[in-house]
Design a protein around this motif. Structure first.
Motif, PDB file in Angstrom:
ATOM      1  N   TYR A 126      35.935 -78.850 -39.431  1.00  0.00           N
ATOM      2  CA  TYR A 126      37.369 -78.574 -39.527  1.00  0.00           C
ATOM      3  C   TYR A 126      37.592 -77.086 -39.291  1.00  0.00           C
ATOM      4  N   TRP A 127      38.202 -76.756 -38.151  1.00  0.00           N
ATOM      5  CA  TRP A 127      38.435 -75.359 -37.804  1.00  0.00           C
ATOM      6  C   TRP A 127      39.867 -74.987 -38.170  1.00  0.00           C
ATOM      7  N   GLU A 128      40.007 -74.266 -39.271  1.00  0.00           N
ATOM      8  CA  GLU A 128      41.333 -74.006 -39.836  1.00  0.00           C
ATOM      9  C   GLU A 128      41.986 -72.736 -39.304  1.00  0.00           C
ATOM     10  N   PHE A 129      41.208 -71.645 -39.215  1.00  0.00           N
ATOM     11  CA  PHE A 129      41.834 -70.377 -38.830  1.00  0.00           C
ATOM     12  C   PHE A 129      40.775 -69.407 -38.329  1.00  0.00           C
ATOM     13  N   TYR A 130      40.983 -68.928 -37.091  1.00  0.00           N
ATOM     14  CA  TYR A 130      40.088 -67.927 -36.507  1.00  0.00           C
ATOM     15  C   TYR A 130      40.799 -66.578 -36.567  1.00  0.00           C
ATOM     16  N   TYR A 131      40.128 -65.593 -37.094  1.00  0.00           N
ATOM     17  CA  TYR A 131      40.750 -64.285 -37.335  1.00  0.00           C
ATOM     18  C   TYR A 131      40.822 -63.456 -36.046  1.00  0.00           C
ATOM     19  N   ASN A 132      41.944 -62.784 -35.873  1.00  0.00           N
ATOM     20  CA  ASN A 132      42.137 -61.853 -34.761  1.00  0.00           C
ATOM     21  C   ASN A 132      42.876 -60.623 -35.273  1.00  0.00           C
ATOM     22  N   SER A 133      42.658 -59.503 -34.627  1.00  0.00           N
ATOM     23  CA  SER A 133      43.282 -58.260 -35.084  1.00  0.00           C
ATOM     24  C   SER A 133      44.665 -58.046 -34.490  1.00  0.00           C
ATOM     25  N   HIS A 134      45.133 -58.991 -33.671  1.00  0.00           N
ATOM     26  CA  HIS A 134      46.484 -58.877 -33.122  1.00  0.00           C
ATOM     27  C   HIS A 134      47.011 -60.274 -32.821  1.00  0.00           C
ATOM     28  N   GLY A 135      48.316 -60.414 -32.797  1.00  0.00           N
ATOM     29  CA  GLY A 135      48.938 -61.668 -32.408  1.00  0.00           C
ATOM     30  C   GLY A 135      49.062 -62.698 -33.501  1.00  0.00           C
ATOM     31  N   GLN A 136      48.671 -62.363 -34.721  1.00  0.00           N
ATOM     32  CA  GLN A 136      48.833 -63.318 -35.813  1.00  0.00           C
ATOM     33  C   GLN A 136      49.092 -62.568 -37.118  1.00  0.00           C
ATOM     34  N   ASP A 137      48.357 -62.831 -38.188  1.00  0.00           N
ATOM     35  CA  ASP A 137      48.758 -62.287 -39.486  1.00  0.00           C
ATOM     36  C   ASP A 137      48.535 -60.780 -39.596  1.00  0.00           C
ATOM     37  N   LEU A 138      47.402 -60.281 -39.135  1.00  0.00           N
ATOM     38  CA  LEU A 138      47.123 -58.850 -39.256  1.00  0.00           C
ATOM     39  C   LEU A 138      48.087 -58.053 -38.373  1.00  0.00           C
ATOM     40  N   GLY A 139      48.790 -57.125 -38.977  1.00  0.00           N
ATOM     41  CA  GLY A 139      49.741 -56.314 -38.242  1.00  0.00           C
ATOM     42  C   GLY A 139      51.088 -56.972 -38.021  1.00  0.00           C
ATOM     43  N   PHE A 140      51.283 -58.184 -38.550  1.00  0.00           N
ATOM     44  CA  PHE A 140      52.579 -58.857 -38.389  1.00  0.00           C
ATOM     45  C   PHE A 140      53.693 -58.090 -39.094  1.00  0.00           C
ATOM     46  N   ASP A 141      53.399 -57.563 -40.276  1.00  0.00           N
ATOM     47  CA  ASP A 141      54.364 -56.728 -40.990  1.00  0.00           C
ATOM     48  C   ASP A 141      54.460 -55.394 -40.254  1.00  0.00           C
ATOM     49  N   PRO A 142      55.643 -55.043 -39.745  1.00  0.00           N
ATOM     50  CA  PRO A 142      55.757 -53.789 -38.983  1.00  0.00           C
ATOM     51  C   PRO A 142      55.442 -52.559 -39.814  1.00  0.00           C
ATOM     52  N   ALA A 143      55.489 -52.693 -41.135  1.00  0.00           N
ATOM     53  CA  ALA A 143      55.154 -51.558 -41.991  1.00  0.00           C
ATOM     54  C   ALA A 143      53.650 -51.364 -42.129  1.00  0.00           C
ATOM     55  N   GLN A 144      52.880 -52.347 -41.671  1.00  0.00           N
ATOM     56  CA  GLN A 144      51.418 -52.271 -41.789  1.00  0.00           C
ATOM     57  C   GLN A 144      50.816 -51.722 -40.510  1.00  0.00           C
ATOM     58  N   GLN A 145      50.116 -50.614 -40.606  1.00  0.00           N
ATOM     59  CA  GLN A 145      49.406 -50.034 -39.476  1.00  0.00           C
ATOM     60  C   GLN A 145      47.987 -50.596 -39.449  1.00  0.00           C
ATOM     61  N   VAL A 146      47.602 -51.171 -38.321  1.00  0.00           N
ATOM     62  CA  VAL A 146      46.274 -51.758 -38.195  1.00  0.00           C
ATOM     63  C   VAL A 146      45.301 -50.676 -37.750  1.00  0.00           C
ATOM     64  N   SER A 147      44.430 -50.295 -38.648  1.00  0.00           N
ATOM     65  CA  SER A 147      43.450 -49.250 -38.359  1.00  0.00           C
ATOM     66  C   SER A 147      42.211 -49.846 -37.711  1.00  0.00           C
ATOM     67  N   LEU A 148      41.339 -48.990 -37.217  1.00  0.00           N
ATOM     68  CA  LEU A 148      40.063 -49.449 -36.683  1.00  0.00           C
ATOM     69  C   LEU A 148      39.273 -50.162 -37.768  1.00  0.00           C
ATOM     70  N   ASP A 149      39.357 -49.658 -38.984  1.00  0.00           N
ATOM     71  CA  ASP A 149      38.668 -50.294 -40.108  1.00  0.00           C
ATOM     72  C   ASP A 149      39.176 -51.719 -40.320  1.00  0.00           C
ATOM     73  N   ASP A 150      40.501 -51.905 -40.249  1.00  0.00           N
ATOM     74  CA  ASP A 150      41.079 -53.245 -40.399  1.00  0.00           C
ATOM     75  C   ASP A 150      40.581 -54.172 -39.293  1.00  0.00           C
ATOM     76  N   ALA A 151      40.659 -53.688 -38.048  1.00  0.00           N
ATOM     77  CA  ALA A 151      40.274 -54.511 -36.908  1.00  0.00           C
ATOM     78  C   ALA A 151      38.794 -54.894 -36.970  1.00  0.00           C
ATOM     79  N   ALA A 152      37.952 -53.948 -37.343  1.00  0.00           N
ATOM     80  CA  ALA A 152      36.516 -54.224 -37.429  1.00  0.00           C
ATOM     81  C   ALA A 152      36.208 -55.205 -38.552  1.00  0.00           C
ATOM     82  N   ARG A 153      36.873 -55.026 -39.671  1.00  0.00           N
ATOM     83  CA  ARG A 153      36.650 -55.946 -40.799  1.00  0.00           C
ATOM     84  C   ARG A 153      37.053 -57.365 -40.425  1.00  0.00           C
ATOM     85  N   VAL A 154      38.212 -57.509 -39.754  1.00  0.00           N
ATOM     86  CA  VAL A 154      38.689 -58.837 -39.384  1.00  0.00           C
ATOM     87  C   VAL A 154      37.779 -59.469 -38.339  1.00  0.00           C
TER      88      VAL A 154
END
Length: 425
Positions: A126-154
């Motif tokens: 059962y494949w529920e959710f594949y993580y990406n650093s853009h186009g979905q939950d991460l960075g969806f809030d315009p107040a949230q800045q996606v850092s390199l650390d965030d992208a690498a962790r995801v």
């Protein structure tokens, strides 16, 4: 679609950290087929269903504090996978467990080593959710800045799934959008198939009553709206809903809101300076809300939730581009008029103006105006709830559509055959 008939009795093993999870209907239904043997494996004790032999494996050890922060989820998953594999070896050697097919949710690591214990078994994950650093939950809030650390962790968060994909013969995702998050090479072996909605149980019912924990009763026709999430948090739009509710209360002094959900964090971050998001939001909005007309229930029984959907004038469902909640489809099946966020998971299930109403996630003013419009003209919006139920029956009905397809898929994968063509457009 005609069901595929296996050549010999089928032996199936279901593995899910929170068993039965998405297999609540599938595992017992498969067990009722003549000659089929079904095992279930999960972390917690207490599950029972006719024909399903259930074994709890207990909580495994988690990751160590000295492990790199990115790798802690994968270490915890590896420990869980190893813990489960050792338990399955015991069941194999002492009790003769030898499945033809293993049906598993691998998100917590349960599926990492299943092929090493049972190399001949076919696997359906059962494949529920594949993580990406853009186009979905991460960075969806315009107040949230996606850092390199965030992208690498995801990016690293996908390690468990990527290893598990090596051991998967076929896969299932519940919605087209969730399936689309996976790499193209993985999507080629993933069927879009929802676990299904029991539309006989989730249905309109005259005379329904919803009772709050303090004893307040709401009936059909009362000026009440609803909001439901597993936990009250930003991923499910709780702050946006509360801002909109403050605006609605000013316009409708008779309006009541029932807010269902716990105070933990299921997704995203914990709030800063507060024990939970409810406390934080209420503190930030002090003086703007009439709390006597807001009924925080915590989590409620499933049947009570359906009664809430039957009596609500409008059900608000907001979510980041993330996993679609069962509660939204169940509210539609109960005939509720849903006002949802115009985000991909919701827009896949709701057509604006036909089966519900969609508003921008971060515009509480639009949300408030839309809900107030429904409240002002319930008869003029009744067709939305009726069409919503018809849509769920046509696309997600458990008994007629989803469960027969699930059973067929399990048997075909077990037999080494290609799954039937996917009817989803």
């Amino acid at each position: 679609m005609s069901a595929f008939t296996p050549r010999r009795p089928l032996r199936a093993l279901f593995v899910h950290q929170n068993f039965p999870g998405q297999y609540a209907h599938l595992a017992p239904a498969l067990a009722q087929r003549q000659g089929v043997q079904v095992w279930g494996v999960g972390e917690k004790e207490g599950y029972a269903a006719p024909g399903v032999r259930y074994v709890a494996y207990g909580a495994p050890r988690g990751a160590g504090e000295q492990t790199h922060r990115y790798l802690r989820p994968f270490e915890a998953a590896t420990r869980r996978g190893q813990h489960i594999a050792n338990r399955l070896v015991q069941l194999r050697d002492k009790e003769g467990l030898n499945p033809d097919i293993i049906v598993c949710h691998p998100g917590w690591g349960d599926g990492l080593f299943l092929k090493d214990v049972f190399p001949r078994a076919r696997t359906l994950f059962y494949w529920e959710f594949y993580y990406n650093s853009h186009g979905q939950d991460l960075g969806f809030d315009p107040a949230q800045q996606v850092s390199l650390d965030d992208a690498a962790r995801v990016r690293t968060l996908n390690a468990t799934q990527l290893v598990s994909l090596q051991g998967a013969d076929w896969g299932v995702s519940p919605t087209r959008w969730q399936r689309s998050r996976y790499p193209a090479w993985a999507r080629a072996r993933i069927t879009c198939l929802h676990e299904g909605v029991d539309t006989a149980r989730c249905a309109p019912r005259a005379g329904a009553v919803f009772r709050t924990p303090e004893g307040r009763e709401f009936r059909q026709g009362d000026p009440v709206i609803s909001y439901v999430a597993r936990n009250l948090e930003p991923y499910r739009g709780f702050p946006s809903f509360m801002k909109a509710l403050a605006l609605m209360q000013r316009e409708r002094p008779d309006l009541h809101a029932v807010v269902v959900g716990g105070n933990e964090v299921s997704y995203g971050r914990k709030p800063e300076g507060a024990p939970d998001w409810k406390t934080k939001v209420l503190a930030e909005m002090e003086g703007q809300l009439d709390l006597s007309r807001i009924h925080f229930t915590g989590r409620v029984a499933h049947d009570a939730l359906h009664d809430l959907f039957r009596v609500t004038r409008a059900h608000v469902y907001l979510t980041y581009p993330f996993v679609l909640s069962w509660s939204m489809l169940e509210s539609m099946a109960c005939g509720a008029v849903v006002v949802g966020s115009d985000t991909p998971p919701v827009a896949e299930a709701i057509t604006h103006g036909e089966t519900g109403l969609l508003v921008p996630f971060f515009e509480p003013e639009r949300l408030a105006a839309t809900v107030l419009g429904v409240l002002a003209d319930p008869e003029g919006h009744r067709h939305l709830g009726e069409a919503a139920r018809a849509s769920v029956i046509a696309r997600y009905d458990l008994a007629r559509i989803c469960l027969p397809r699930q059973l067929d898929l399990v048997e075909r994968v077990a037999a080494g055959l290609d799954p039937a063509p996917d009817p989803e457009p």
